[in-house]
Design a protein around this motif. Structure first.
Motif, PDB file in Angstrom:
ATOM      1  N   ARG A  52      27.293   1.777 -38.254  1.00  0.00           N
ATOM      2  CA  ARG A  52      26.990   3.211 -38.168  1.00  0.00           C
ATOM      3  C   ARG A  52      25.606   3.437 -37.565  1.00  0.00           C
ATOM      4  O   ARG A  52      24.731   2.569 -37.592  1.00  0.00           O
ATOM      5  N   ILE A  53      25.423   4.626 -37.026  1.00  0.00           N
ATOM      6  CA  ILE A  53      24.111   5.159 -36.664  1.00  0.00           C
ATOM      7  C   ILE A  53      24.093   6.600 -37.165  1.00  0.00           C
ATOM      8  O   ILE A  53      24.820   7.450 -36.636  1.00  0.00           O
ATOM      9  N   GLY A  54      23.321   6.863 -38.209  1.00  0.00           N
ATOM     10  CA  GLY A  54      23.296   8.196 -38.791  1.00  0.00           C
ATOM     11  C   GLY A  54      24.677   8.610 -39.253  1.00  0.00           C
ATOM     12  O   GLY A  54      25.333   7.904 -40.028  1.00  0.00           O
ATOM     13  N   ASP A  55      25.154   9.751 -38.739  1.00  0.00           N
ATOM     14  CA  ASP A  55      26.460  10.269 -39.144  1.00  0.00           C
ATOM     15  C   ASP A  55      27.614   9.676 -38.347  1.00  0.00           C
ATOM     16  O   ASP A  55      28.787   9.967 -38.626  1.00  0.00           O
ATOM     17  N   PHE A  56      27.308   8.878 -37.333  1.00  0.00           N
ATOM     18  CA  PHE A  56      28.363   8.263 -36.524  1.00  0.00           C
ATOM     19  C   PHE A  56      28.756   6.930 -37.149  1.00  0.00           C
ATOM     20  O   PHE A  56      27.954   5.997 -37.211  1.00  0.00           O
ATOM     21  N   VAL A  57      30.004   6.856 -37.621  1.00  0.00           N
ATOM     22  CA  VAL A  57      30.474   5.682 -38.362  1.00  0.00           C
ATOM     23  C   VAL A  57      31.646   5.042 -37.616  1.00  0.00           C
ATOM     24  O   VAL A  57      32.601   5.725 -37.229  1.00  0.00           O
ATOM     25  N   VAL A  58      31.567   3.726 -37.416  1.00  0.00           N
ATOM     26  CA  VAL A  58      32.636   2.993 -36.746  1.00  0.00           C
ATOM     27  C   VAL A  58      33.810   2.795 -37.698  1.00  0.00           C
ATOM     28  O   VAL A  58      33.625   2.365 -38.837  1.00  0.00           O
ATOM     29  N   GLU A  59      34.991   3.117 -37.208  1.00  0.00           N
ATOM     30  CA  GLU A  59      36.219   2.808 -37.939  1.00  0.00           C
ATOM     31  C   GLU A  59      37.052   1.877 -37.058  1.00  0.00           C
ATOM     32  O   GLU A  59      37.741   2.328 -36.153  1.00  0.00           O
ATOM     33  N   HIS A  66      28.467   1.079 -23.220  1.00  0.00           N
ATOM     34  CA  HIS A  66      28.472   2.344 -22.469  1.00  0.00           C
ATOM     35  C   HIS A  66      27.615   2.304 -21.201  1.00  0.00           C
ATOM     36  O   HIS A  66      27.576   3.277 -20.466  1.00  0.00           O
ATOM     37  N   GLU A  67      26.958   1.179 -20.925  1.00  0.00           N
ATOM     38  CA  GLU A  67      26.131   1.071 -19.722  1.00  0.00           C
ATOM     39  C   GLU A  67      26.910   0.275 -18.683  1.00  0.00           C
ATOM     40  O   GLU A  67      26.906  -0.954 -18.695  1.00  0.00           O
ATOM     41  N   ALA A  68      27.589   0.945 -17.755  1.00  0.00           N
ATOM     42  CA  ALA A  68      28.558   0.235 -16.911  1.00  0.00           C
ATOM     43  C   ALA A  68      28.402   0.522 -15.425  1.00  0.00           C
ATOM     44  O   ALA A  68      28.073   1.628 -15.004  1.00  0.00           O
ATOM     45  N   GLY A  69      28.674  -0.531 -14.654  1.00  0.00           N
ATOM     46  CA  GLY A  69      28.762  -0.413 -13.204  1.00  0.00           C
ATOM     47  C   GLY A  69      29.973  -1.182 -12.717  1.00  0.00           C
ATOM     48  O   GLY A  69      30.336  -2.218 -13.304  1.00  0.00           O
ATOM     49  N   GLY A  70      30.637  -0.699 -11.661  1.00  0.00           N
ATOM     50  CA  GLY A  70      31.818  -1.390 -11.171  1.00  0.00           C
ATOM     51  C   GLY A  70      32.297  -0.822  -9.849  1.00  0.00           C
ATOM     52  O   GLY A  70      31.565  -0.095  -9.162  1.00  0.00           O
ATOM     53  N   ALA A 117      31.572   4.693 -26.468  1.00  0.00           N
ATOM     54  CA  ALA A 117      31.047   3.881 -27.577  1.00  0.00           C
ATOM     55  C   ALA A 117      30.274   4.683 -28.613  1.00  0.00           C
ATOM     56  O   ALA A 117      29.413   4.152 -29.297  1.00  0.00           O
ATOM     57  N   THR A 118      30.584   5.968 -28.719  1.00  0.00           N
ATOM     58  CA  THR A 118      30.072   6.786 -29.821  1.00  0.00           C
ATOM     59  C   THR A 118      31.280   7.214 -30.641  1.00  0.00           C
ATOM     60  O   THR A 118      32.103   7.990 -30.168  1.00  0.00           O
ATOM     61  N   PRO A 119      31.418   6.678 -31.849  1.00  0.00           N
ATOM     62  CA  PRO A 119      32.630   6.911 -32.651  1.00  0.00           C
ATOM     63  C   PRO A 119      33.029   8.379 -32.674  1.00  0.00           C
ATOM     64  O   PRO A 119      32.156   9.244 -32.816  1.00  0.00           O
ATOM     65  N   PRO A 120      34.318   8.674 -32.477  1.00  0.00           N
ATOM     66  CA  PRO A 120      35.457   7.741 -32.421  1.00  0.00           C
ATOM     67  C   PRO A 120      35.851   7.324 -31.000  1.00  0.00           C
ATOM     68  O   PRO A 120      36.945   6.798 -30.792  1.00  0.00           O
ATOM     69  N   VAL A 121      35.013   7.556 -30.009  1.00  0.00           N
ATOM     70  CA  VAL A 121      35.360   7.297 -28.607  1.00  0.00           C
ATOM     71  C   VAL A 121      35.078   5.835 -28.262  1.00  0.00           C
ATOM     72  O   VAL A 121      33.958   5.349 -28.449  1.00  0.00           O
ATOM     73  N   ASP A 122      36.079   5.141 -27.743  1.00  0.00           N
ATOM     74  CA  ASP A 122      35.891   3.746 -27.348  1.00  0.00           C
ATOM     75  C   ASP A 122      34.951   3.616 -26.160  1.00  0.00           C
ATOM     76  O   ASP A 122      34.853   4.518 -25.315  1.00  0.00           O
ATOM     77  N   GLY A 123      34.314   2.463 -26.089  1.00  0.00           N
ATOM     78  CA  GLY A 123      33.412   2.152 -24.995  1.00  0.00           C
ATOM     79  C   GLY A 123      34.085   1.345 -23.906  1.00  0.00           C
ATOM     80  O   GLY A 123      35.310   1.367 -23.743  1.00  0.00           O
ATOM     81  N   VAL A 124      33.274   0.579 -23.154  1.00  0.00           N
ATOM     82  CA  VAL A 124      33.758  -0.027 -21.912  1.00  0.00           C
ATOM     83  C   VAL A 124      33.513  -1.532 -21.828  1.00  0.00           C
ATOM     84  O   VAL A 124      33.383  -2.071 -20.737  1.00  0.00           O
ATOM     85  N   PHE A 125      33.484  -2.236 -22.955  1.00  0.00           N
ATOM     86  CA  PHE A 125      33.515  -3.696 -22.902  1.00  0.00           C
ATOM     87  C   PHE A 125      34.959  -4.105 -22.613  1.00  0.00           C
ATOM     88  O   PHE A 125      35.709  -4.557 -23.479  1.00  0.00           O
ATOM     89  N   GLN A 126      35.370  -3.896 -21.359  1.00  0.00           N
ATOM     90  CA  GLN A 126      36.743  -4.156 -20.941  1.00  0.00           C
ATOM     91  C   GLN A 126      36.772  -4.262 -19.423  1.00  0.00           C
ATOM     92  O   GLN A 126      35.785  -3.955 -18.750  1.00  0.00           O
ATOM     93  N   GLU A 127      37.906  -4.702 -18.883  1.00  0.00           N
ATOM     94  CA  GLU A 127      37.962  -4.990 -17.443  1.00  0.00           C
ATOM     95  C   GLU A 127      38.156  -3.754 -16.567  1.00  0.00           C
ATOM     96  O   GLU A 127      37.734  -3.751 -15.404  1.00  0.00           O
TER      97      GLU A 127
END
Length: 348
Positions: A52-59, A66-70, A117-127
């Motif tokens: 978590r960060i403050g009120d943002f909790v990972v479920e 979230h820092e991406a280039g491609g 990558a801010t819960p509940p939105v998924d981030g970009v550690f992916q292809e």
């Protein structure tokens, strides 16, 4: 594009595994980006380490990053600004466009933002990732997709410098020499600030600050940072302070070392979200406090600064990892903060 991709999924606290997921399909206003580099941010490490960060909790299951280039590999039917083969930096926050803040151009304050990558939105550690075309900024030929991934943290540093009114003739103090402190240093120097002093307690980070152009560094563990700043400024104190460490100690140092009438910009989050500070002294000095929440309207400026050579962003990176090695990457960044200043995942 049909098929599957690798995605790094956080399944529990301090546990991440590679899973196969369907490649996303872009909507009419989106592009499909083949992700090549993703920076490991301090917020990723907070979520990974504590959930978590403050009120943002990972479920879990949850995807960080979230820092991406491609590179664009598919475009939606309505996309006009990009084509297949364009290399891009992705601004990670999609806002509503309709609220008072969006209409004022202060879209970073939008309450309906959807941010990687801010819960509940998924981030970009992916292809691959499908993302709004208007938030994908084309990179000039001389800017790599690795540098494109670093535009996101650089945007924070540039916004902080802008908030502080950085300009020629100032002496500035940056407390904290992690990634955000270092990109703030680079931004201040690019904006003409005459002297930048960086304070931290980790020697490798201070060495990196000197390498990136700091005029002086102070190890707050080994000497009195406030006394040293006063000594370096002929007893007057600094004109502009930017606090990136998120520490009550460094925040108080900023107030004590500031010149009368100075501006202090608060960027770093404290663990609890609260601090006790010498406000009486701040009143006596008539200090101006500014704060930073992400950034707004910065990406074109940041990309231009890197392309023109005003900011050499790639040298903040100290460690590279692969997507398949992401468990080790995150563990290493959490456990070895004294040596790993900035880690980057090479996705493909």
């Amino acid at each position: 594009m049909e098929g599957t991709m690798k995605q790094a999924v956080m399944t529990e606290i301090r546990k991440v595994e590679i899973q196969e997921k369907p490649i996303p399909t872009p909507s009419d206003n989106e592009v499909l980006v083949k992700v090549e580099y993703v920076g490991i941010c301090g917020s990723d490490l907070h979520y990974y380490e504590s959930g978590r960060i403050g009120d943002f909790v990972v479920e879990p299951p949850f995807v960080l990053g979230h820092e991406a280039g491609g590179t664009v590999v598919e475009v939606g039917a309505n996309v006009k600004n990009l084509k297949v083969g364009d290399r891009v930096a992705m601004e990670p926050g999609k806002t509503c466009g309709e609220c008072e803040f969006c209409k004022q151009g202060k879209y970073n304050l939008c309450e309906d933002v959807v941010f990687f990558a801010t819960p509940p939105v998924d981030g970009v550690f992916q292809e691959y990732v499908a993302h709004e075309a208007g938030l994908c900024f084309k990179l000039p030929d001389n800017v790599s997709t690795m540098e494109g991934a670093l535009i996101e943290p650089l945007a924070v540093g540039m916004h902080a410098a802008n908030q502080g009114g950085a300009h020629l003739g100032q002496t500035a103090v940056v407390t904290g020499a992690g990634c955000i402190g270092l990109v703030t240093l680079l931004s201040l120097k690019a904006m003409g600030v005459s002297k930048v002093i960086v304070v931290d307690v980790m020697e490798k980070r201070l060495e990196k600050a000197l390498e990136l152009g700091a005029d002086a560094v102070i190890n707050g563990k080994e000497e009195d940072a406030v006394a040293r700043i006063k000594e370096m400024t002929d007893g007057k104190g600094f004109d502009l302070g930017i606090e990136t460490a998120g520490s009550q100690i460094t925040a108080a140092q900023q107030i004590r070392a500031a010149k009368k009438g100075a501006t202090i910009v608060f960027v770093g989050y404290s663990a609890s979200g609260e601090m006790t500070l010498p406000i009486g002294m701040a009143l006596d000095k008539e200090l101006t406090f500014k704060t930073v929440f992400r950034y707004r309207n910065i990406y074109p400026m940041a990309i231009d600064a890197v392309a023109s050579g005003k900011i050499d962003i790639k040298n903040i990176v100290t460690n590279y990892f692969t997507l398949d090695d992401i468990q080790n990457a995150l563990d290493s960044c959490v456990n070895n903060k004294a040596d790993i200043v900035k880690g980057v995942i090479k996705v493909c």
